[in-house]
Structure formats: C-alpha cells, structure tokens
Design a protein around this motif. Structure first.
Motif, short mmCIF file in Angstrom:
data_model
loop_
_atom_site.label_atom_id
_atom_site.label_comp_id
_atom_site.label_asym_id
_atom_site.label_seq_id
_atom_site.Cartn_x
_atom_site.Cartn_y
_atom_site.Cartn_z
N GLY A 278 -7.76 -0.55 -1.34
CA GLY A 278 -6.83 -0.06 -0.32
C GLY A 278 -5.55 0.52 -0.90
O GLY A 278 -4.68 0.96 -0.17
N LEU B 167 -8.18 -3.29 4.17
CA LEU B 167 -6.93 -2.78 4.74
C LEU B 167 -5.89 -3.89 4.91
O LEU B 167 -4.75 -3.77 4.46
N THR C 71 -6.64 6.67 7.80
CA THR C 71 -6.97 5.30 7.38
C THR C 71 -7.02 4.38 8.60
O THR C 71 -7.92 3.57 8.75
N GLN D 110 0.82 -1.21 0.00
CA GLN D 110 0.00 0.00 0.00
C GLN D 110 0.85 1.26 0.00
O GLN D 110 0.46 2.29 -0.54
#
Lengths: 348, 339
Positions: free
Chosen positions: B178, B256, B68, A260
C-alpha cells in the motif's frame, strides 16, 4: 446509536479515581479521637481488608469494541481482588429488551449493588428506577440514565474535557507560531459525545489566537473510515501544523493514511488510550505525540464504588461520609513524558 | 419504463417465442449510450472539483487517491453486478469482507506471511459465497433471505474472532503493497487489481457463455432452464463469484487499512447495489454492465473526494449524495430512453 458509540472512546487512563483509596469509616459521626484535625483526615484508608460480604451485579453491553472489552476485564479483575466481593456478571447485550431482562434477573436475585453500563442510557432508565425502588443502589457507568433518581452514583468519562485538553496541548505546542493551522478528525457525527469533544476542542483553541482550525471531517470510529477520511484530509490540506483525532481505533487507519501519503510535517494527538497509540508515542518515530484519555479503568472504580456502597463506606481522601453522587474522570494527556506511568492501562 | 428486452434489431426471432432475443448488438449500443451519460456525470463532477479546488483536485496524487479508494468497493461491485444481473441480490458482501479480513489477520494467519493472509482472505470469501450459493441454488432459498442470514452470521463470527479488537497487520510485505514505493508507473497495486478484476468481469459477462447464461437466468429463469441452462448450478457459481470478489476486496482492505476489524466493510452491500443501479443494472435482473457499475463506483468516490476537499460536514455530504444519486439516475434514464 448513541450508546453504541460511547464506548468507543477508548482509553484508559489513569486510574483517576479509583484505586487505592477507598476509605472505610464514615458510618459513624463520632469523631475518631480528640484531635482537632478535620474529620476527613481521620478516616482510615480503605484497604483491601475484607469487610461485609457484598454481591455486585454487573450488566454491560456487548463487547464489540476494544474499549468495552477493557471495561469488562477491568470490572472482573477488580472484583477478584476483593475476597468480600461476589460478582454476578451477565452476558453483554446491545439489545435493550434483553439488557432490561438481565438487570431484572439481577434484581430478583437480590444482589446488594448493581453496576450498569447501559447499551442505551435513556432506554434503560426505567429499570434503573426499578432497582433503586427495590432498595438496590445502582452505580451507573458511563452512559448516563435520564434521571438522577435512577442511580445512586454515576461514574464516567469526560468527552468535553478530552477536546479541551487536546486543544490546550496543541495550543501550547504551537505557541508563538503565527498563522498555525490545525485540523480535526472527529468521530461519528450523529453522536452527542462527538459534538462534546469538538466543542471542548474549539473552546480550548479560543485561547490561542494564533491558531486556526482549517478543516474537520468526521469518521466512524473504525480503522477503515479513519484511513479513508484521513487520506482525503491530507490531500485537502497540503500544509497544517497539528491534527486532533478523536479516537485511537480510527487512529490506526489515520496513521496508516499518513504513512501512505509520506507526511510527517505536523504533530498528531489521539484520543482514548489504546495500547497501539501508547506504543507509538513511546517510540516517538512518527507524528503521534500524545493521546487524551477516556479510561476504561472506570469499570474498576465502579466496582470500588459499589463495594463501598454495599459496605456503607465513603471514599478515602474526601471529608464526606458517603460516596459522591457523580464522578467525572479526568481526560489526562499522555505524551512521551508520562507514558510509562500509563502504559499498563492501554487496551488492545 | 424499464422493459429489459432489447428491440429486435435483427429478425432472428422466427421460431421459439423465446425468452429473450439474443440481440447482443442492440444491447451493446444501448450500453454505450448509458455509459456515455455516466461519463457525462463524471465529467461534470470533475469540472466541479476542478473549479472548487483546482490545486488539490487536479493533482496526480488525488487521482491515485480516488482510484485507490474506489478499488475495494469496486471489486465488490463487480461481483455484485453479476449477481444482480442474474436476478439475485447479495446482502452479505460487507459482512463477508469483514469476516475474511479478520480471519486473514488473526495472529495465526500472520505467521504464514503474505501468502497466508491472501489465501485465507480468498478462501473465506469463496467459502461464504459457496454457502450462499448452495442455500439459494439447491436449498431454494430466496437470495434476499439467504444472504441476510449470511450477513448476520458473518458479522457475528467476525466479532467473535476479534472480540471487538482491531487486529493490526505486522507483515511488512503486505503493508508495503500500500506504500507509494510500490506504485508502478504511478499506479498503485490496489488500483491494478481493481482494473484487472474489472477487465476480467467485463470479458466474462460480455464474451463468454457464462456471461450469456447469467443474463439469460436473470431475464427469465424458466426460459433459461428450457433452453438447457443448468440454472441452479449457474446460480451457485454466481454467489461463489461474489464471495471470491469479497475475499479479494478484503485483502485489498487489509493492505489499505493495515488491519482487520469486525466493522470492516460496513454498508458495502448498499454502496455496491447503489453503484450497480446507477450504472444501469436492473434490480429485477436481465440487464447490466460492468462498465456502468464501475463508473457508478467512480462517481461515488469522486463525490466523496470533492466533499472532503471542500471540507463539507457529514450531514451536508449525506444530503448532497442522495440528491446526486437521484440526479444521476434521472439523467441516465432520460438518455437511455432517447435511443
């Protein structure tokens, strides 16, 4: 608490100990023949030939983690392999009182040998002593009893060695790079095993003066905590060269955070030996380059040891007539060069 | 002290010696002072973060990260706030998040892709909330006990479903949500969901009959009943709402962490309750604000972030976190009582 965690180490490994090699023999001192080789060399290798019937009682904790599942599977399938072994297995439990009750039941059933992976090693010491006094040898698996009197043989993983080998692997990879920075994503900090892993890692890094450990954060052995802590670490350290993550399960989350954040400027070493980690290492398209093992195959080896105890045999390849009183597994480093050899031991 | 009754700003209390005066305006003014004090705490934290780690802390990516990380627990906390305002408690939120996340990530569910995972997570959350609600509202069980039972059984069930294994998500559309590419104007989709849930929660609690009934039930259930509110049905809806929030949070967590695990949502119940309390919600019910709870969550997340950026170890983190909770509540008490 502590106990709960040790299972977390996940991996398998390499069958370090076990396998094929149980030798028979050893019950008698008579030199097998006339030659003047060392006695050990004369021992017949333990094969799968049926010997004396052995009933092995197995008591483990609740399999609430991938590694513990692998422990149960390894024990069962190993026992099935031997026609002379009957496995009496109890329902896993993390409740100390319940596990004590289960082991007492196995003692009353007069099993020949006990294999116990205690949910809490210290708390179960008394029942281990009880079994030994009743003449039932105990193979203590991984989480260790308080006193050697409570078991005939201990077999388990090497947490310090995991850190040591991870540190050496990273050290060699970063050799010659001056001012190298490494970070550590540890497991649950209130566990003794986490401290041992970190200590081994730090000790190994002392051999490489060019490397500095710049950050360490503890996660909780879960995917969720691995993701959260890793995301923070990545934000805190804009540049580093290597990461050691104590556990492949939390590593799933850590890898997710790395993805990410879009980072790929370092190498990562995992711990335990989960299948997903093996697959990532084999594919070699991410930061994960290696993992250090904490092999659940130790449960299969424990069955081997219990069978040898029940049949009064020793271990093949060693000179002694008896099985050792303790066996610490080796935390091998698995990377792209040897991954195929270990792939089958990866646990989900 | 903590008398939940607002002072009679207007004198509309002539007749019925009722329950609690509908002094909405007074309530709002108070909430504002409380909100300001929380914002003050947050500002102090931001200054601390900015001083100790200027480059890392005051960085867009870090802001995105903090928000987040606040999203999952934030959504749970919004639901929890409603429950606590009504005088109840929901100890099962973490376990429901775990169950919803593992059920939604089973192999079978992944075959149905994005929609299958989202739908399952939400349905499982609502289902658990329904069970809680029925037990509490119509089975007359104490919320503490009913949700404690749900905590145990939902955790057990998630363990049974996973066998302790980590269920890795293989559906690209879920995972993509994500990723950085999915950010719109720099805002991660998870944060948008959190924002939407917060706004809806605020509107429902402050601008609807449902919200007013929730406060009334929490302030004095018997009076609420006399005033014609179906207290039992209201309670049922509230636990449903909390379950729904857990289902949404479970989906966010799946996005996530990219997986479902029976350890998901560990101790969410305590984090959500703590955030609500810091935000000024009374554990005895009758008072609470969504804004306060969300600020409570942000304070927690920011603390964690600053600790991690400064590489504090977990023991120090825990001690400092405890101290900061006490400090935040004390500051807030003081400012609140001066109004």
């Amino acid at each position: 608490m502590t106990e709960i965690t040790s299972r977390r180490g996940l991996l398998f490994g390499a069958a370090a100990v076990s396998a094929g090699a149980l030798l028979t023999g050893c019950t008698s001192n008579e030199p097998s023949d006339s030659k003047d080789e060392p006695a050990g060399n004369d021992q017949p290798a333990a094969d799968d030939k049926p010997g004396k019937q052995v009933t092995i009682g197995f008591a483990g904790p609740q399999a609430d983690h991938g590694w513990l599942n692998a422990i149960n599977d390894n024990a069962k399938s190993r026992a099935e392999k031997y026609s002379d072994v009957t496995l009496e297995i109890t329902e896993g439990s993390n409740d100390t009182a319940q596990q004590i009750g289960q082991i007492e039941t196995l003692i009353n059933k007069k099993v020949d040998v006990l294999v116990v992976l205690p949910a809490d090693g210290k708390a179960l010491t008394q029942v281990g002593l009880k079994a030994m006094r009743a003449g039932i040898p105990v193979v203590n698996l991984d989480r260790i009893f308080n006193t050697p009197q409570a078991y005939r043989c201990w077999i388990g993983g090497d947490n310090y060695g995991m850190g040591l080998n991870a540190g050496h692997y990273i050290g060699e990879k970063l050799k010659g790079k001056s001012g190298a920075r490494v970070i550590e994503l540890a497991g649950l900090d209130n566990l003794e095993l986490t401290k041992q892993r970190t200590q081994g890692f730090d000790d190994a890094l002392k051999n490489y003066p060019n490397i500095k450990k710049v950050a360490r954060q503890a996660a909780e052995f879960t995917v969720e905590s691995g993701q959260a802590k890793m995301a923070q670490l990545l934000q805190a350290q804009s540049k580093f060269d290597a990461l050691w993550n104590h556990d492949d399960d939390q590593g799933v989350g850590a890898l997710r955070a790395i993805e990410q954040a879009g980072r790929d400027d370092f190498l990562m070493v995992g711990g335990a030996g989960a299948l997903s980690a093996f697959q990532a290492i084999k594919q070699d398209d991410g930061v994960l380059k290696a993992t250090v093992l904490y092999p659940p195959t130790m449960a299969a080896s424990a069955i081997d040891l219990a069978r040898a105890l029940g049949q009064s045999k020793g271990i093949g390849g060693l000179a002694e007539f008896e099985i050792p009183s303790s066996l610490t597994l080796y935390s091998a480093v698995v990377d792209k060069t040897n991954i195929d050899q270990y792939m089958s031991t990866g646990f989900k | 002290m903590t008398q939940p009754v607002s002072p009679p700003l207007d004198s509309s209390t002539d007749k019925v010696p009722p329950v609690r005066p509908p002094a909405w305006r007074g309530l709002l003014i108070r909430a504002d002072v409380r909100t300001l004090s929380l914002l003050g705490v947050l500002a102090v934290l931001i200054v601390i973060g900015g001083i100790t780690k200027p480059d890392e802390f005051l960085d867009t990516r870090n802001l995105q990260l903090v928000l987040t990380q606040a999203s999952v627990i934030g959504v749970v906390t919004v639901g929890m706030t409603f429950v606590i305002v009504s005088g109840g408690i929901d100890l099962s939120v973490g376990a429901i998040v775990a169950l919803a996340s593992v059920w939604a990530t089973t192999v079978a569910t992944q075959e149905y892709g994005f929609a299958g995972i989202l739908f399952t997570a939400v349905i499982v959350g609502v289902g658990c909330g329904l069970v809680n609600g029925v037990l509490i509202a119509y089975g007359a069980m104490v919320p503490f006990i009913a949700t404690l039972a749900m905590l145990a059984s939902a955790r057990g069930l998630s363990l049974q479903i996973t066998d302790g294994r980590t269920q890795i998500v293989t559906v690209p559309s879920v995972l993509d949500l994500g990723e950085r590419d999915a950010y719109v104007l720099g805002i991660p989709p998870l944060v948008m969901v959190f924002a939407v849930v917060t706004v809806i929660g605020w509107l429902v609690l402050n601008r609807t009959t449902f919200g007013r009934r929730t406060v009334a039930v929490g302030g004095n259930p018997e009076a609420a009943r006399l005033a014609g509110i179906d207290v039992r049905r209201q309670r049922l809806y509230l636990y449903l709402l909390s379950g729904l929030c857990c289902g949404i949070a479970a989906f966010l967590l799946i996005v996530l962490a990219g997986s479902g695990q029976n350890t998901n949502g560990n101790l969410y119940e305590l984090d959500a309750i703590a955030a609500a309390i810091i935000g000024g919600t009374l554990l005895t019910g009758g008072r609470g604000t969504i804004t306060g709870s969300v600020l409570g969550v942000l304070i927690f997340t920011t603390i964690t972030n600053i600790f991690a950026l400064n590489n504090l170890q977990s023991d120090v983190q825990q001690i400092a976190k405890g101290a900061i909770i006490v400090a935040a509540v004390l500051v807030q008490r003081r400012t609140a009582s001066t109004t």
